[in-house]
Design an enzyme around this catalytic site. Structure first.
Site, mmCIF file in Angstrom:
data_model
loop_
_atom_site.group_PDB
_atom_site.id
_atom_site.type_symbol
_atom_site.label_atom_id
_atom_site.label_comp_id
_atom_site.label_asym_id
_atom_site.label_seq_id
_atom_site.Cartn_x
_atom_site.Cartn_y
_atom_site.Cartn_z
ATOM 1 N N MET A 190 1.081 -1.257 -0.232
ATOM 2 C CA MET A 190 -0.428 0.256 0.014
ATOM 3 C C MET A 190 0.663 1.518 -0.269
ATOM 4 O O MET A 190 1.927 1.494 0.632
ATOM 5 C CB MET A 190 -0.825 -0.624 1.145
ATOM 6 N N CYS A 208 -0.535 4.429 -0.342
ATOM 7 C CA CYS A 208 -1.320 5.677 -0.209
ATOM 8 C C CYS A 208 -2.573 5.652 -0.081
ATOM 9 O O CYS A 208 -2.852 4.657 0.401
ATOM 10 C CB CYS A 208 -1.620 6.724 -2.024
ATOM 11 N N CYS A 242 -5.010 3.059 -1.756
ATOM 12 C CA CYS A 242 -5.008 1.694 -1.778
ATOM 13 C C CYS A 242 -5.285 1.525 -0.687
ATOM 14 O O CYS A 242 -5.854 0.306 -0.998
ATOM 15 C CB CYS A 242 -3.583 1.398 -0.969
ATOM 16 N N TYR A 269 -1.968 -7.012 -3.710
ATOM 17 C CA TYR A 269 -1.632 -5.900 -2.828
ATOM 18 C C TYR A 269 -0.787 -7.556 -2.057
ATOM 19 O O TYR A 269 -1.603 -8.349 -2.561
ATOM 20 C CB TYR A 269 -1.768 -5.332 -1.870
ATOM 21 N N CYS A 323 1.873 21.685 25.880
ATOM 22 C CA CYS A 323 3.519 21.340 25.556
ATOM 23 C C CYS A 323 3.258 22.717 24.984
ATOM 24 O O CYS A 323 4.229 23.248 24.313
ATOM 25 C CB CYS A 323 3.274 20.412 24.932
ATOM 26 N N CYS A 328 5.930 24.059 26.508
ATOM 27 C CA CYS A 328 7.748 23.963 25.845
ATOM 28 C C CYS A 328 7.341 24.610 24.753
ATOM 29 O O CYS A 328 8.447 25.168 24.492
ATOM 30 C CB CYS A 328 7.632 21.821 25.638
ATOM 31 N N CYS A 368 44.476 19.500 25.236
ATOM 32 C CA CYS A 368 43.583 19.760 24.230
ATOM 33 C C CYS A 368 43.111 19.071 23.404
ATOM 34 O O CYS A 368 41.948 18.269 23.673
ATOM 35 C CB CYS A 368 43.794 21.723 24.027
ATOM 36 N N CYS A 369 43.999 18.332 22.732
ATOM 37 C CA CYS A 369 43.348 17.213 21.333
ATOM 38 C C CYS A 369 44.309 15.333 21.950
ATOM 39 O O CYS A 369 44.287 14.842 21.133
ATOM 40 C CB CYS A 369 43.950 17.888 20.001
HETATM 41 C C1 LIG Z 1 5.906 26.907 30.957
HETATM 42 C C2 LIG Z 1 6.167 25.005 30.819
HETATM 43 C C3 LIG Z 1 7.237 24.653 30.030
HETATM 44 C C4 LIG Z 1 7.411 23.515 29.672
HETATM 45 N N1 LIG Z 1 8.850 22.721 29.005
HETATM 46 C C5 LIG Z 1 8.506 21.465 29.170
HETATM 47 C C6 LIG Z 1 10.141 20.940 28.331
HETATM 48 O O1 LIG Z 1 10.625 21.871 27.719
HETATM 49 N N2 LIG Z 1 9.699 19.495 27.810
HETATM 50 C C7 LIG Z 1 8.775 19.419 28.580
HETATM 51 O O2 LIG Z 1 9.046 17.611 28.479
HETATM 52 N N3 LIG Z 1 8.299 19.373 29.186
HETATM 53 C C8 LIG Z 1 7.658 20.793 29.627
HETATM 54 N N4 LIG Z 1 6.642 21.046 30.022
HETATM 55 C C9 LIG Z 1 5.800 19.759 30.972
HETATM 56 C C10 LIG Z 1 4.749 19.543 29.851
HETATM 57 O O3 LIG Z 1 4.210 20.881 28.105
HETATM 58 C C11 LIG Z 1 3.485 18.974 30.027
HETATM 59 O O4 LIG Z 1 4.314 17.976 31.126
HETATM 60 C C12 LIG Z 1 2.886 18.125 28.992
HETATM 61 O O5 LIG Z 1 2.025 18.861 28.255
HETATM 62 C C13 LIG Z 1 1.565 16.960 29.694
HETATM 63 O O6 LIG Z 1 0.891 16.790 29.051
HETATM 64 P P1 LIG Z 1 -0.804 16.081 29.396
HETATM 65 O O7 LIG Z 1 -0.668 15.425 28.499
HETATM 66 O O8 LIG Z 1 -0.179 15.541 30.628
HETATM 67 O O9 LIG Z 1 -1.624 16.516 29.428
HETATM 68 P P2 LIG Z 1 -1.494 18.704 28.479
HETATM 69 O O10 LIG Z 1 -0.628 18.762 27.315
HETATM 70 O O11 LIG Z 1 -1.510 19.638 29.858
HETATM 71 O O12 LIG Z 1 -3.398 18.153 28.856
HETATM 72 C C14 LIG Z 1 -4.207 18.211 29.283
HETATM 73 C C15 LIG Z 1 -5.560 18.668 28.389
HETATM 74 O O13 LIG Z 1 -7.010 18.485 28.875
HETATM 75 C C16 LIG Z 1 -7.531 18.861 28.199
HETATM 76 N N5 LIG Z 1 -9.186 18.641 29.380
HETATM 77 C C17 LIG Z 1 -8.415 18.665 30.444
HETATM 78 N N6 LIG Z 1 -9.577 18.515 31.357
HETATM 79 C C18 LIG Z 1 -10.345 18.196 30.521
HETATM 80 C C19 LIG Z 1 -12.392 17.995 30.638
HETATM 81 N N7 LIG Z 1 -12.568 17.410 31.906
HETATM 82 N N8 LIG Z 1 -12.802 17.738 29.157
HETATM 83 C C20 LIG Z 1 -12.028 17.884 27.944
HETATM 84 N N9 LIG Z 1 -10.623 17.967 28.082
HETATM 85 C C21 LIG Z 1 -10.301 18.211 29.534
HETATM 86 C C22 LIG Z 1 -7.195 20.668 28.534
HETATM 87 O O14 LIG Z 1 -7.821 21.877 28.217
HETATM 88 C C23 LIG Z 1 -6.042 20.051 28.329
HETATM 89 O O15 LIG Z 1 -6.003 20.088 26.616
HETATM 90 C C24 LIG Z 1 6.763 22.045 30.134
HETATM 91 C C25 LIG Z 1 5.469 23.158 30.835
HETATM 92 C C26 LIG Z 1 5.363 24.011 31.111
HETATM 93 C C27 LIG Z 1 4.004 24.916 32.375
#
Ligand SMILES: Cc1cc2nc3c(=O)[nH]c(=O)nc-3n(C[C@H](O)[C@H](O)[C@H](O)COP(=O)(O)OP(=O)(O)OC[C@H]3O[C@@H](n4cnc5c(N)ncnc54)[C@H](O)[C@@H]3O)c2cc1C
Length: 569
Positions: free
Chosen positions: A22, A24, A27, A76, A138, A143, A566-567
């Protein structure tokens, strides 16, 4: 392709076919049609042509050869990978009715996306429910926006700091609104390409539902608009939100969180940052580099207390050198507004002190999004901090409900959430029994220099009873750092005396995050296959790279650093 909502009562086989050739989506459609033409075959499903797989239900009278021949007739190749006999509904909900989906995932962050995608890849149908912005923390508020702002601040700051003769310091100021717009564009692009488009590419296999959800039972969720969806299993991936300290007066003062700080319309002249861990430090340095007067108030006796003390001290020195004021051992107590400024009262060494700034950023950790999910009613237990308790298989205390990511009591990184999401879906839908192994967990804090670690700290290794040896190499011994005129930082290795196994590595270096995965492999293979510090010393490392610092640190177990050429190796 649509789920059959009638319970199937006769005996059927559930099959998985491997399909070759496959190239695409059409397919995939041809193969589906070819199989559906066969009498006694239904529910044929290909999660995307790239998967090279099809799942289907077939009467027991339909042989493997019949199926393979049907696919071959369509041009296929096919092989039966798996055949299981199923009796009754293939989507039982436990109440005698067939479920709408095999898996319901609540939340579209890294954890939820990974769970839904894995379900589709395994040939199941998932619904993913999102009440907020698609993509979760994230990409929208974590992130991605933080790292692009950090990089912008680095570029702005770099020529000035590193002091290359002949390279001019940037004279122009920062165009804050252009900076924010640029960040927002990146977020929007990545949300579209990495979340919205990816979900859409799974077609019927992943249905995106937009609303807030809560559990109605351990097989059903109910949305705010009253719609009810059912599935055999549910994955909770609702993430976490910034925690606000309950300071006296907090209800009368608007403080910033990481989310609102990265969306400010105007750059603040001064900023108090409460919290000296990852988010606090990353944003402190970013704002400081753009010209904000930043003061960090950290409760622990040092910054980044989960990291080596030498690293904490060196990063504090690096931040102070850029004009950031740091106070440790601070217990914030109250907050108020006064003459357009925010004033935080805190206790340091038993004395009251006041700190004032235009804005206050709370970088004091995150609170899990568990309220209003109806967890207690379905027997999903929380730990003492309010995070969902999960096993290494991502099972909650209700065997039909799994949980992943920041809402659980596991480290808050997107790559941990994503790994857990895939494992949760696999365990919910199959009998694979996968576990999340966090033994080797590389971590990076994106200050400049970056803080990166993997494995045990010296203190952790001692506590675990290892006979420990350590080496600590200042970056001024790493040629790359000298050439880049940025010798801030160090590399510390922790190893076991007799076995010479590497137990942990701790890096503070420009782009130190890029080094850590190499040493993560060394720690992993040290545990599995006995890879030693000596092996690290023997390896060839490309000259003038920061990663060469690992080899030099390995050499300093034996040699005086001053004798490192150094090297000459
Ligand atoms: C400023 C900052 C910088 C960061 N930098 C990094 C980094 O560089 N590297 C790294 O690995 N991690 C980083 N993190 C951490 C990372 O962002 C989180 O660990 C990760 O995004 C968590 O993912 P998750 O799927 O658990 O939750 P989330 O990404 O928070 O997703 C949860 C989702 O559930 C939805 N939701 C909640 N309740 C309900 C409900 N009742 N019904 C329907 N939807 C709902 C929310 O709206 C949200 O969209 C950072 C975090 C922050 C705050």
């Amino acid at each position: 392709m649509k789920p059959n909502h009638q319970p199937i009562t006769e005996v059927q086989d559930q099959l998985e076919l491997e399909i070759d050739g496959m190239t695409c989506e059409s397919c995939a459609t041809h193969v589906v049609h070819a199989l559906e033409e066969l009498k006694g075959v239904e529910d044929v499903h290909i999660p995307g042509w790239q998967s090279g797989r099809a799942t289907l239900m077939a009467d027991t009278a339909v042989s493997d050869e019949d199926l393979v021949e049907a696919v071959e007739q369509a041009g296929y190749e096919a092989a039966v990978a798996n055949r299981r006999t199923e009796t009754g509904s293939q989507h039982p909900t436990g109440n005698g009715h067939k479920a709408d989906h095999d898996l319901i995932v609540i939340g579209t962050g890294g954890g939820g996306m990974a769970a839904a995608i894995k379900a589709a890849e395994l040939g199941y149908r998932a619904a993913i429910i999102e009440g907020g912005t698609i993509g979760g923390t994230c990409v929208n508020i974590g992130c991605v926006p933080s790292k692009t702002l950090i990089r912008a601040a680095e570029v702005y700051h770099r020529a000035a700091y590193h002091g290359f003769k002949g390279v001019q310091t940037r004279a122009e100021g920062v165009d804050w609104s252009a900076l924010m717009q640029h960040k927002d564009e990146l977020v929007a692009e990545m949300r579209q390409s990495k979340y919205v488009d990816v979900l859409a590419s799974y077609g019927d296999n992943v249905t995106l539902i937009r609303d807030w959800a809560r559990l109605k039972s351990d097989h059903q969720v109910i949305l705010d608009d009253g719609r009810v969806f059912s599935a055999n299993k549910v994955v909770i991936a609702t993430g976490a939100r910034p925690k606000i300290l309950p300071l006296q007066g907090i209800e009368t003062v608007e403080v910033l969180t990481s989310t609102t700080a990265m969306a400010l319309e105007q750059q603040p002249g001064s900023l108090l940052v409460i919290g000296g861990r990852a988010v606090g430090l990353e944003l402190s340095q970013t704002f400081a580099r753009f010209g904000t007067q930043v003061t960090i108030l950290q409760r622990s006796p040092r910054l980044v207390p989960d990291h080596e003390p030498e690293i904490a001290e060196a990063v504090a020195e690096a931040l102070r050198a850029e004009g950031v004021t740091i106070h440790t051992g601070v217990i914030p107590q109250a907050i108020r507004e006064e003459n357009g400024h925010k004033v935080v009262t805190a206790e340091i060494d038993g004395k009251q002190r006041e700190f004032r700034a235009e804005q206050v950023l709370m970088a004091t950790g995150r609170t899990p999004n568990t309220p209003a999910l109806g967890l207690a009613e379905v027997g999903v237990e929380l730990d003492e901090r309010g995070f969902i308790k999960v096993t290494d298989r991502m099972e909650t205390t209700n065997s039909n409900i799994y949980a992943v990511g920041d809402v659980t009591n596991r480290p808050e990184f997107v790559y941990v959430a994503a790994a857990a999401g895939g494992i949760a879906a696999t365990n919910a839908l199959t009998d694979e029994g996968e576990s999340l192994n966090l033994n080797i967990l590389p971590e990076v804090i994106f200050t400049d220099p970056q803080i990166a670690k993997v494995g045990l700290t010296e203190a952790e290794a001692v506590t675990r009873g290892y006979d420990v040896k350590v080496s600590a190499l200042p970056l001024e011994y790493v040629p790359r750092a000298l050439a880049a005129r940025d010798t801030r930082g160090l590399i510390k290795l922790v190893a076991e005396q007799g076995s010479d196994r590497l137990l942990g590595a701790h890096v503070l270096a420009a782009e130190g995050g890029e080094i850590i995965q190499t040493v993560a492999l060394a720690v992993k293979f040290g545990l599995q296959y006995g890879f030693t510090v000596e092996n690290l010393r023997e390896m060839l490392f490309p000259y003038l790279n920061q990663v060469e610092g690992l080899k030099l640190s390995a050499q300093t177990f034996e040699k005086d650093v001053a004798q490192l050429s150094c090297c000459a190796g």
